[in-house]
Design an enzyme around this catalytic site. Structure first.
Site, PDB file in Angstrom:
ATOM      1  N   LYS A 162      23.082 -34.707  18.451  1.00  0.00           N
ATOM      2  CA  LYS A 162      22.438 -34.136  19.646  1.00  0.00           C
ATOM      3  C   LYS A 162      21.855 -35.206  20.568  1.00  0.00           C
ATOM      4  O   LYS A 162      21.468 -34.922  21.698  1.00  0.00           O
ATOM      5  CB  LYS A 162      21.373 -33.132  19.216  1.00  0.00           C
ATOM      6  CG  LYS A 162      21.983 -31.900  18.534  1.00  0.00           C
ATOM      7  CD  LYS A 162      20.954 -31.029  17.874  1.00  0.00           C
ATOM      8  CE  LYS A 162      21.631 -29.852  17.185  1.00  0.00           C
ATOM      9  NZ  LYS A 162      22.561 -30.254  16.088  1.00  0.00           N
TER      10      LYS A 162
ATOM     11  N   ASP B 156       1.373 -40.039   8.890  1.00  0.00           N
ATOM     12  CA  ASP B 156       2.132 -39.508  10.019  1.00  0.00           C
ATOM     13  C   ASP B 156       2.636 -40.691  10.842  1.00  0.00           C
ATOM     14  O   ASP B 156       1.875 -41.625  11.120  1.00  0.00           O
ATOM     15  CB  ASP B 156       1.217 -38.625  10.879  1.00  0.00           C
ATOM     16  CG  ASP B 156       1.976 -37.748  11.853  1.00  0.00           C
ATOM     17  OD1 ASP B 156       3.004 -38.223  12.405  1.00  0.00           O
ATOM     18  OD2 ASP B 156       1.552 -36.613  12.093  1.00  0.00           O
TER      19      ASP B 156
ATOM     20  N   ARG C 109      20.962 -20.298  21.820  1.00  0.00           N
ATOM     21  CA  ARG C 109      19.524 -20.523  21.951  1.00  0.00           C
ATOM     22  C   ARG C 109      19.255 -21.642  22.962  1.00  0.00           C
ATOM     23  O   ARG C 109      20.149 -22.441  23.266  1.00  0.00           O
ATOM     24  CB  ARG C 109      18.926 -20.890  20.582  1.00  0.00           C
ATOM     25  CG  ARG C 109      18.974 -19.757  19.594  1.00  0.00           C
ATOM     26  CD  ARG C 109      18.336 -20.136  18.275  1.00  0.00           C
ATOM     27  NE  ARG C 109      19.024 -21.239  17.619  1.00  0.00           N
ATOM     28  CZ  ARG C 109      18.665 -21.741  16.439  1.00  0.00           C
ATOM     29  NH1 ARG C 109      17.609 -21.246  15.804  1.00  0.00           N
ATOM     30  NH2 ARG C 109      19.338 -22.736  15.902  1.00  0.00           N
TER      31      ARG C 109
ATOM     32  N   THR D  10      10.164 -36.600   2.261  1.00  0.00           N
ATOM     33  CA  THR D  10      10.200 -35.336   1.528  1.00  0.00           C
ATOM     34  C   THR D  10      11.234 -34.361   2.091  1.00  0.00           C
ATOM     35  O   THR D  10      11.379 -33.249   1.599  1.00  0.00           O
ATOM     36  CB  THR D  10       8.816 -34.653   1.549  1.00  0.00           C
ATOM     37  OG1 THR D  10       8.390 -34.511   2.905  1.00  0.00           O
ATOM     38  CG2 THR D  10       7.794 -35.466   0.770  1.00  0.00           C
ATOM     39  N   GLY D  11      11.948 -34.762   3.152  1.00  0.00           N
ATOM     40  CA  GLY D  11      12.996 -33.912   3.713  1.00  0.00           C
ATOM     41  C   GLY D  11      14.244 -33.915   2.843  1.00  0.00           C
ATOM     42  O   GLY D  11      14.319 -34.614   1.825  1.00  0.00           O
TER      43      GLY D  11
END
Length: 338
Positions: A133, A67, A256, A15-16
């Site tokens: 990353k 999940d 950040r 669903t991303g």
């Protein structure tokens, strides 16, 4: 010719942003796919996505709540599935820094569960999504994704007679994806000021369709164990800010926790195993389960020079303020105007 006719495919984290783009691409290009399963844990996002892809128009689609932390649920979901695209992850750097155990459970434990569930079913190909990353990581998110990459690459070593193939795709910021800087700046523009973490910051840039194409390339062409990296342009964060809000005040707020000024996708240490495939680079496994000579011949692969690296600050190709505006209008917001 690669075809999904009669095949079943499951997308974790379906669903991303990328999951939805993959769904649209697959249903349009491969209408004879037997089944496309959207696996995710967010029932509201599944409900909303089901409105975009109604079952009466797309009878192949299934929505499966689950999940990746729950291996038994994955095993249930993977029954009669041929291909898996693993896109589920916790991806926000600063949230992972504050909630490290949660990030580890999803990104590492989830990867282990996907691998195990594939071995316990009849899945034949797996493509796992990575991130820039994960290359020389300095934050927890990157470290968990590097670990995930290693798990999927190493899974090829323990498959025995199982013909399954695991591969990984690694790319930079997806233009317009949920939580990314461009929609954030577009939303902030109305306040008259855009927060800049560091004026020197650069990032790789890939469109959603570029990400989709890369996943499909790996699904079709991977031999098992490759980590694919696209050749894509970089942008400067100040150029993004000026493309979106040229009249806005630019407020430097500082980096950040866990952020880099420039992102990397291939380090000099990776150059020993990195090959140029034309449109993509591939970091090959140190101990491939196939003959390297056959791979190089099949894909006309060329070894990169020793010490080669690929990072967003030293890229040869750059977006400009003008090209960014065009891309934003094309890929993010058709009503956008600076």
């Amino acid at each position: 010719m690669f075809d999904l006719k009669g095949k079943s495919l499951l997308i974790t984290g379906g669903t991303g942003s990328l999951g939805k783009a993959l769904t649209k691409h697959i249903l349009n290009k491969y209408p004879e796919i037997k089944k496309l399963v959207i696996f995710s844990r967010d029932e509201q996002k599944q409900f909303q996505m089901a409105q975009e892809f109604p079952v009466d128009k797309y009878p192949q689609i299934r929505f499966f709540i689950g999940d990746v932390r729950d291996k038994e649920r994955l095993i249930r979901a993977f029954q009669h599935i041929d291909y898996v695209i693993h896109a589920a992850a916790m991806k926000h750097v600063h949230i992972a820094e504050y909630n490290p155990d949660e990030c580890i459970k999803t990104n590492i434990g989830g990867a282990e569960n996907v691998v195990d569930a594939c071995f316990k079913t009849k899945v034949s190909r797996v493509v796992a999504l990575s991130t820039d990353k994960a290359c020389a990581p300095i934050n927890l998110y990157g470290a968990t994704k590097l670990t995930s990459d290693k798990l999927f690459v190493a899974a090829n070593n323990i498959k025995g007679e199982n013909p399954i193939k695991f591969s990984v795709v690694r790319y930079g910021n997806v233009m317009g994806s949920n939580g990314s800087v461009i929609p954030f700046f577009i939303n902030k523009k109305k306040e008259g000021a855009l927060p800049i973490t560091d004026p020197n910051m650069t990032r790789f840039n890939i469109s959603l369709q570029g990400g989709v194409d890369m996943v499909m390339h790996a699904l079709e062409h991977a031999w098992g164990g490759e980590l694919f990296v696209p050749k894509i342009p970089s942008y400067k964060i100040m150029d993004v800010a000026n493309a979106i809000g040229p009249e806005c005040e630019k407020l430097v707020v500082g980096i950040r926790p866990g952020e880099k000024v420039h992102e990397e996708m291939i380090t000099p240490s990776d150059s020993f195993y990195t090959y140029d495939l034309g449109k993509y680079y591939a970091i090959l496994p140190t101990t491939p389960m196939w003959k390297l000579e056959d791979f190089l011949s099949t894909f006309n692969a060329k070894k990169v020079s020793l010490g080669f690296s690929y990072n967003s600050g030293e890229n040869a190709e750059w977006e400009t303020v003008e090209t960014l505006r065009t891309l934003i209008k094309e890929h993010v917001d058709s009503n956008f105007s600076a």
